[in-house]
Scaffold this active site. Sequence first.
Site, short mmCIF file in Angstrom:
data_model
loop_
_atom_site.label_atom_id
_atom_site.label_comp_id
_atom_site.label_asym_id
_atom_site.label_seq_id
_atom_site.Cartn_x
_atom_site.Cartn_y
_atom_site.Cartn_z
N CYS A 176 -32.56 -21.97 46.24
CA CYS A 176 -33.52 -23.05 46.48
C CYS A 176 -34.32 -23.36 45.21
O CYS A 176 -34.33 -22.58 44.26
CB CYS A 176 -34.41 -22.75 47.69
SG CYS A 176 -35.97 -21.92 47.33
N CYS A 204 -31.08 -16.53 46.09
CA CYS A 204 -31.56 -17.77 46.71
C CYS A 204 -31.37 -18.91 45.72
O CYS A 204 -31.84 -18.83 44.58
CB CYS A 204 -33.03 -17.65 47.12
SG CYS A 204 -33.58 -19.15 47.99
N CYS A 206 -37.94 -20.85 44.53
CA CYS A 206 -38.01 -19.45 44.13
C CYS A 206 -37.87 -19.31 42.62
O CYS A 206 -37.08 -20.03 41.99
CB CYS A 206 -36.90 -18.66 44.82
SG CYS A 206 -37.22 -18.39 46.57
N1 LIG Z 1 -33.30 -27.39 49.58
C1 LIG Z 1 -34.66 -26.89 49.43
C2 LIG Z 1 -34.79 -25.61 50.24
C3 LIG Z 1 -36.14 -24.93 50.06
C4 LIG Z 1 -36.32 -23.82 51.10
O1 LIG Z 1 -36.39 -24.14 52.31
N2 LIG Z 1 -36.37 -22.54 50.67
C5 LIG Z 1 -36.43 -21.47 51.65
C6 LIG Z 1 -35.92 -20.17 51.07
S1 LIG Z 1 -36.95 -19.30 49.95
C7 LIG Z 1 -36.35 -17.68 49.98
O2 LIG Z 1 -35.37 -17.39 50.81
C8 LIG Z 1 -37.79 -21.30 52.26
O3 LIG Z 1 -37.95 -20.60 53.22
N3 LIG Z 1 -38.78 -21.94 51.71
C9 LIG Z 1 -40.14 -21.91 52.19
C10 LIG Z 1 -41.08 -22.14 51.04
O4 LIG Z 1 -40.58 -22.24 49.91
O5 LIG Z 1 -42.29 -22.18 51.22
C11 LIG Z 1 -34.96 -26.65 47.96
O6 LIG Z 1 -34.05 -26.27 47.23
O7 LIG Z 1 -36.12 -26.85 47.56
ZN LIG Z 2 -35.74 -19.64 47.70
#
Ligand SMILES: N[C@@H](CCC(=O)N[C@@H](CSCO)C(=O)NCC(=O)O)C(=O)O
Ligand SMILES: [Zn+2]
Length: 188
Positions: free
Chosen positions: A50, A48, A53
């Site tokens: 993002c 991931c 994480c």
């Molecule tokens: N561009 C953003 C995306 C963040 C995002 O939506 N992350 C997802 C994936 S986490 C694991 O697969 C998500 O579902 N987030 C929900 C949360 O984090 O609560 C960025 O990079 O921040």
């Molecule tokens: Zn993530």
Amino acid sequence: MASSLHPLIDNGITPGSSSFSGGKLHCRCASDQVEITLNSNVAHNHACGCSKCWKPSGSLFSIVGVVPRDAVSVTANASKLSIVDKEATIQRNACKDCGVHLFGRIEKDHPFKGLDFVHVELSDEKGWQEPQFAGFVSSIIEQGSHPKEMDEVRAKFKAVGLQTYDVLSPVLMDLISTFTAQKSEKLL
Ligand SMILES: N[C@@H](CCC(=O)N[C@@H](CSCO)C(=O)NCC(=O)O)C(=O)O
Ligand SMILES: [Zn+2]
Ligand SMILES: [Zn+2]
């Protein structure tokens, strides 16, 4: 490209074992580690990109998978856990001392409620499901990667056999849309 995608990706992927049924995760403190016991292998394990994480330092991507929340218990040093962002969909429980995320839990109405997000690299055991795909790849630009690097990043995933997506895999996106359609009664 100088940066590592992730240590579990960079030198090729080691397959997990279908008979593996769980193990323990530990935070990275030198002593009094938080310990999580998982009575299940992970599913939908993925890289991931993002920003939310947890990633090991020097890596562009996290490796994160899901387990049923009933299969997750905190078995040592629970008092060191704190929720990173209580407003986020995934409430990530991190060690207050070393910063590692031990498990992420969803409490609100959501297609993935009932599943906890975990990082199997925090375990010494072997057999965890190997990463299945890379998600949120374009999100690394939001954290400082240059757009010009993206072809190389995607090519590296392809070279180790992983498809890349800028959100989640089609299977997971279909699950999310099915949940949304059922809620609005467009799908019965
Ligand atoms: N561009 C953003 C995306 C963040 C995002 O939506 N992350 C997802 C994936 S986490 C694991 O697969 C998500 O579902 N987030 C929900 C949360 O984090 O609560 C960025 O990079 O921040
Ligand atoms: Zn993530
Ligand atoms: Zn710790």
